[in-house]
Enzyme design. Structure first.
Site, mmCIF file in Angstrom:
data_model
loop_
_atom_site.group_PDB
_atom_site.id
_atom_site.type_symbol
_atom_site.label_atom_id
_atom_site.label_comp_id
_atom_site.label_asym_id
_atom_site.label_seq_id
_atom_site.Cartn_x
_atom_site.Cartn_y
_atom_site.Cartn_z
ATOM 1 N N GLU A 79 8.332 -5.810 -33.238
ATOM 2 C CA GLU A 79 8.796 -6.931 -32.115
ATOM 3 C C GLU A 79 7.667 -7.998 -32.383
ATOM 4 O OE1 GLU A 79 8.286 -6.080 -27.948
ATOM 5 O OE2 GLU A 79 7.827 -4.047 -28.625
ATOM 6 N N CYS A 111 10.198 -1.674 -28.250
ATOM 7 C CA CYS A 111 9.558 -0.356 -28.626
ATOM 8 C C CYS A 111 10.432 0.581 -29.271
ATOM 9 C CB CYS A 111 8.548 -0.106 -27.659
ATOM 10 S SG CYS A 111 7.360 -1.091 -27.096
ATOM 11 N N THR A 152 -3.683 -3.477 -21.311
ATOM 12 C CA THR A 152 -2.557 -2.542 -21.838
ATOM 13 C C THR A 152 -2.126 -3.106 -23.451
ATOM 14 O OG1 THR A 152 -0.672 -3.584 -21.171
ATOM 15 C CG2 THR A 152 -1.614 -1.845 -19.755
ATOM 16 N N SER A 201 8.988 -2.930 -14.805
ATOM 17 C CA SER A 201 9.130 -2.269 -16.230
ATOM 18 C C SER A 201 8.997 -0.813 -16.249
ATOM 19 C CB SER A 201 8.187 -2.984 -17.327
ATOM 20 O OG SER A 201 6.853 -2.596 -17.037
ATOM 21 N N HIS A 233 7.039 7.446 -25.260
ATOM 22 C CA HIS A 233 6.474 6.139 -25.488
ATOM 23 C C HIS A 233 5.227 5.877 -24.824
ATOM 24 C CE1 HIS A 233 6.122 1.964 -26.170
ATOM 25 N NE2 HIS A 233 6.312 1.745 -24.768
ATOM 26 N N LYS A 242 2.871 9.808 -15.781
ATOM 27 C CA LYS A 242 3.730 9.435 -14.666
ATOM 28 C C LYS A 242 5.085 10.114 -15.185
ATOM 29 C CE LYS A 242 1.371 6.288 -12.022
ATOM 30 N NZ LYS A 242 1.385 4.963 -11.437
ATOM 31 N N ASN A 272 -1.484 -0.083 -26.848
ATOM 32 C CA ASN A 272 -0.084 -0.030 -26.874
ATOM 33 C C ASN A 272 0.252 -0.702 -28.321
ATOM 34 O OD1 ASN A 272 2.703 0.179 -26.690
ATOM 35 N ND2 ASN A 272 2.710 -1.447 -24.762
ATOM 36 N N SER A 305 11.601 -2.020 -24.003
ATOM 37 C CA SER A 305 12.326 -2.638 -22.622
ATOM 38 C C SER A 305 13.443 -3.538 -23.257
ATOM 39 C CB SER A 305 10.902 -3.516 -22.740
ATOM 40 O OG SER A 305 9.818 -3.062 -21.695
HETATM 41 P P1 HMG Z 1 -1.771 -3.943 -12.348
HETATM 42 O O1 HMG Z 1 -0.721 -4.287 -11.232
HETATM 43 O O2 HMG Z 1 -2.981 -4.545 -12.593
HETATM 44 O O3 HMG Z 1 -2.603 -2.502 -11.693
HETATM 45 O O4 HMG Z 1 -1.066 -3.558 -13.446
HETATM 46 P P2 HMG Z 1 -2.276 -1.675 -10.352
HETATM 47 O O5 HMG Z 1 -2.863 -2.575 -9.308
HETATM 48 O O6 HMG Z 1 -0.912 -1.128 -10.114
HETATM 49 O O7 HMG Z 1 -3.319 -0.596 -10.725
HETATM 50 C C1 HMG Z 1 -3.002 0.501 -11.912
HETATM 51 C C2 HMG Z 1 -3.316 1.834 -11.339
HETATM 52 O O8 HMG Z 1 -4.693 1.758 -11.472
HETATM 53 C C3 HMG Z 1 -2.922 2.055 -10.163
HETATM 54 O O9 HMG Z 1 -2.585 3.495 -9.845
HETATM 55 C C4 HMG Z 1 -4.184 1.982 -9.267
HETATM 56 O O10 HMG Z 1 -4.008 2.790 -7.967
HETATM 57 C C5 HMG Z 1 -5.162 2.547 -10.354
HETATM 58 P P3 HMG Z 1 -0.846 4.010 -9.718
HETATM 59 O O11 HMG Z 1 -0.696 3.573 -8.268
HETATM 60 O O12 HMG Z 1 -0.152 3.339 -10.465
HETATM 61 O O13 HMG Z 1 -0.832 5.346 -9.838
HETATM 62 N N1 HMG Z 1 -6.339 1.994 -9.834
HETATM 63 C C6 HMG Z 1 -7.532 2.620 -9.866
HETATM 64 N N2 HMG Z 1 -7.785 4.089 -10.282
HETATM 65 C C7 HMG Z 1 -8.958 4.472 -10.200
HETATM 66 N N3 HMG Z 1 -10.060 3.759 -9.802
HETATM 67 C C8 HMG Z 1 -9.895 2.569 -9.679
HETATM 68 C C9 HMG Z 1 -8.487 1.715 -9.586
HETATM 69 N N4 HMG Z 1 -8.213 0.764 -9.095
HETATM 70 C C10 HMG Z 1 -6.689 0.727 -9.434
HETATM 71 N N5 HMG Z 1 -10.876 1.751 -9.174
HETATM 72 C C11 HMG Z 1 0.674 -2.745 -14.973
HETATM 73 C C12 HMG Z 1 -0.194 -2.280 -13.936
HETATM 74 C C13 HMG Z 1 1.269 -1.474 -15.539
HETATM 75 C C14 HMG Z 1 1.920 -3.222 -14.257
HETATM 76 C C15 HMG Z 1 0.075 -3.737 -15.928
HETATM 77 O O14 HMG Z 1 -0.759 -3.290 -16.793
HETATM 78 C C16 HMG Z 1 1.215 -4.331 -16.797
HETATM 79 O O15 HMG Z 1 2.019 -5.223 -16.299
HETATM 80 N N6 HMG Z 1 1.363 -3.734 -17.910
HETATM 81 C C17 HMG Z 1 2.336 -4.208 -18.935
HETATM 82 C C18 HMG Z 1 3.752 -3.757 -18.986
HETATM 83 C C19 HMG Z 1 3.688 -2.281 -19.120
HETATM 84 O O16 HMG Z 1 3.110 -1.637 -19.950
HETATM 85 N N7 HMG Z 1 4.865 -1.292 -18.688
HETATM 86 C C20 HMG Z 1 4.934 -0.154 -19.074
HETATM 87 C C21 HMG Z 1 6.636 0.261 -18.864
HETATM 88 S S1 HMG Z 1 7.622 -0.658 -20.069
HETATM 89 C C22 HMG Z 1 7.120 -0.227 -21.446
HETATM 90 O O17 HMG Z 1 6.811 0.686 -21.812
HETATM 91 C C23 HMG Z 1 7.674 -0.834 -22.791
HETATM 92 C C24 HMG Z 1 6.669 -1.859 -23.381
HETATM 93 O O18 HMG Z 1 5.684 -1.055 -24.287
HETATM 94 C C25 HMG Z 1 6.974 -2.991 -24.242
HETATM 95 C C26 HMG Z 1 8.201 -2.577 -25.189
HETATM 96 O O19 HMG Z 1 9.316 -1.831 -24.947
HETATM 97 O O20 HMG Z 1 8.461 -3.654 -26.264
HETATM 98 C C27 HMG Z 1 5.550 -2.435 -22.590
#
Ligand code: HMG
Length: 384
Positions: A79, A111, A152, A201, A233, A242, A272, A305
């Site tokens: 992609e 992906c 990521t 996502s 994935h 999770k 990733n 996605s």
């Molecule tokens: P965010 O909003 O910055 O993170 O983004 P958050 O505030 O939700 O924190 C993440 C986790 O860290 C949380 O845990 C916090 O509690 C924890 P959770 O509640 O989720 O269990 N945390 C801590 N833990 C320990 N010590 C600390 C601490 N502080 C916080 N001090 C988000 C997170 C994943 C949304 C962001 O990284 C993002 O947008 N990533 C990109 C999208 C993504 O990867 N999505 C995954 C599913 S979609 C997919 O897999 C397809 C893809 O590969 C693309 C394709 O298909 O081509 C992406």
């Protein structure tokens, strides 16, 4: 007849940014990335590395072992396409010296496309069991600087041959799959970084998993107890954990580590790799499982996605360890150079020239191949 993955090799950039460095620059706790996201490092491609060079470098060890004998197609999943018309696989076909009698095509569905390629490859091999198909998935995960997705990022490629009587993994015929037209993650043609509704996502990823599993279980009659390991994935390793906790409700931390821990090792350091992520997870599992998995069934979940999800399975073949590239993979990850934050930002902001003139790129560390420059809007590749 058994059909599946005969050999698998992966490659990632020779450069990484430690997420502790990113955390310091962005003013967040390092554990948010190390623990909350489950990532330690992210692979960053220098200007003379792209999806073509990573793909060719991933497949090169297969060539060295003579695995291209009988290959009649190269299916290239990505992609991070570099051209609207010419398939990235054409450049790889040239770099690897694949035969003229070879079908070459590029596939896209975020992906998920490498799994689509695997399915198509199995169809081709079923029609002609003496032939093989080379599947390569190669991607650069890139989000806006300072955005939630930034931690990521990553890059890498997985190359595998699909054949009859495979040495690694015989794929089962049963599968559950699910599609839904959603906007959880996308990249318009005019942007070089992905846009994402991050939290949404993660929910769609899980929904597609549960729907795919439900179908798979109904079709196969199998339960979760029929699997020795699972590969997901891996956008970030915590996501895979999770996902498994949702599927196997009430699973203990110890059991979670046992059934998916080995598959997450490489991704924790490469980040990733989009279409390649699931297959880098598979290589990580096969390379690192202390237990001999020969004869054991593993479950695989592919997610792209937009979205398409698929749950499928395969049986690890007895003697599979003789067909691995474990030493090369570990040496690759151990030998990478660490970037400073400034170097990371400079590489991120390096824009490819678009004026059609002649440009030569500085030489960074790469695998056997490099993206040497651009001449008259044509990309020039060569050996290192
Ligand atoms: P965010 O909003 O910055 O993170 O983004 P958050 O505030 O939700 O924190 C993440 C986790 O860290 C949380 O845990 C916090 O509690 C924890 P959770 O509640 O989720 O269990 N945390 C801590 N833990 C320990 N010590 C600390 C601490 N502080 C916080 N001090 C988000 C997170 C994943 C949304 C962001 O990284 C993002 O947008 N990533 C990109 C999208 C993504 O990867 N999505 C995954 C599913 S979609 C997919 O897999 C397809 C893809 O590969 C693309 C394709 O298909 O081509 C992406």
């Amino acid at each position: 007849m058994k059909t599946g993955i005969d050999q698998i090799s992966f490659y990632t950039s020779q450069y990484f940014l430690d997420l502790k460095t990113l955390a310091a620059a962005r003013g967040v706790e390092p554990d948010k990335f190390y623990v909350g996201i489950g990532q330690e490092k992210m692979g960053i491609p220098p200007p003379d590395e792209d999806v073509v060079t990573m793909a060719a470098s991933a497949a090169f060890p297969l060539k060295e072992q003579g695995a291209f004998e009988g290959v009649e197609a190269l299916l290239f999943a990505t992609e991070s396409g570099i051209d609207q018309s010419k398939a990235a696989g054409m450049f790889v076909h040239g770099l690897l010296g694949l035969p003229e009698r070879c079908r070459v095509v590029e596939l896209k569905q975020a992906c998920y496309s490498a799994t689509a390629a695997l399915r198509m490859a199995m169809g081709l091999v079923a029609m002609k069991p003496k032939s093989k198909v080379l599947v390569i998935a190669s991607d650069v995960a890139r989000y806006a600087l300072g955005s939630p997705g930034e931690s990521t990022q990553g890059c890498g490629a997985a190359a595998f041959t699909v054949s009859a009587d495979p040495r690694l993994l015989a794929i089962d015929p049963e599968a559950g799959f699910y599609a839904d037209d959603v906007m959880d993650f996308w990249r318009p043609n005019y942007l070089s970084e992905a846009l994402v509704d991050g939290k949404y996502s993660t929910l769609v990823y899980i929904k597609a998993l549960l729907e795919s599993w439900k179908q798979y279980a109904a079709e196969s009659g199998r339960s979760l107890n029929d699997f020795s390991r699972f590969c997901y994935h891996i956008p970030f390793t915590r996501m895979a954990e999770k996902a498994h906790q949702k599927l196997a409700k009430g699973t203990s931390d110890e059991e979670l580590k046992k059934v998916i821990g080995e598959s997450l090792l490489y991704s924790r350091s490469a980040g990733n790799c989009y279409s390649a992520s699931l297959y880098i997870g598979l290589a990580s599992l096969l390379d690192n499982a202390a237990e001999d998995l020969g004869g054991k069934r593993i479950g695989l979940y592919s997610y792209g996605s937009g979205c398409v999800g698929e749950f499928f399975s395969g049986v690890v073949q007895p003697g599979y360890r003789d067909a691995l590239f474990a030493g090369q993979h570990r040496a690759l990850l151990a030998g990478r150079a660490e970037l400073t934050f400034q170097q990371y930002e400079d590489i991120y902001n390096y824009g490819l020239p678009t004026d059609g003139g002649d440009h030569t790129f500085a030489q960074y560390r790469t695998g056997p191949f490099r993206f040497a420059g651009i001449q008259g809007h044509k990309r020039i590749y060569g050996s290192r």
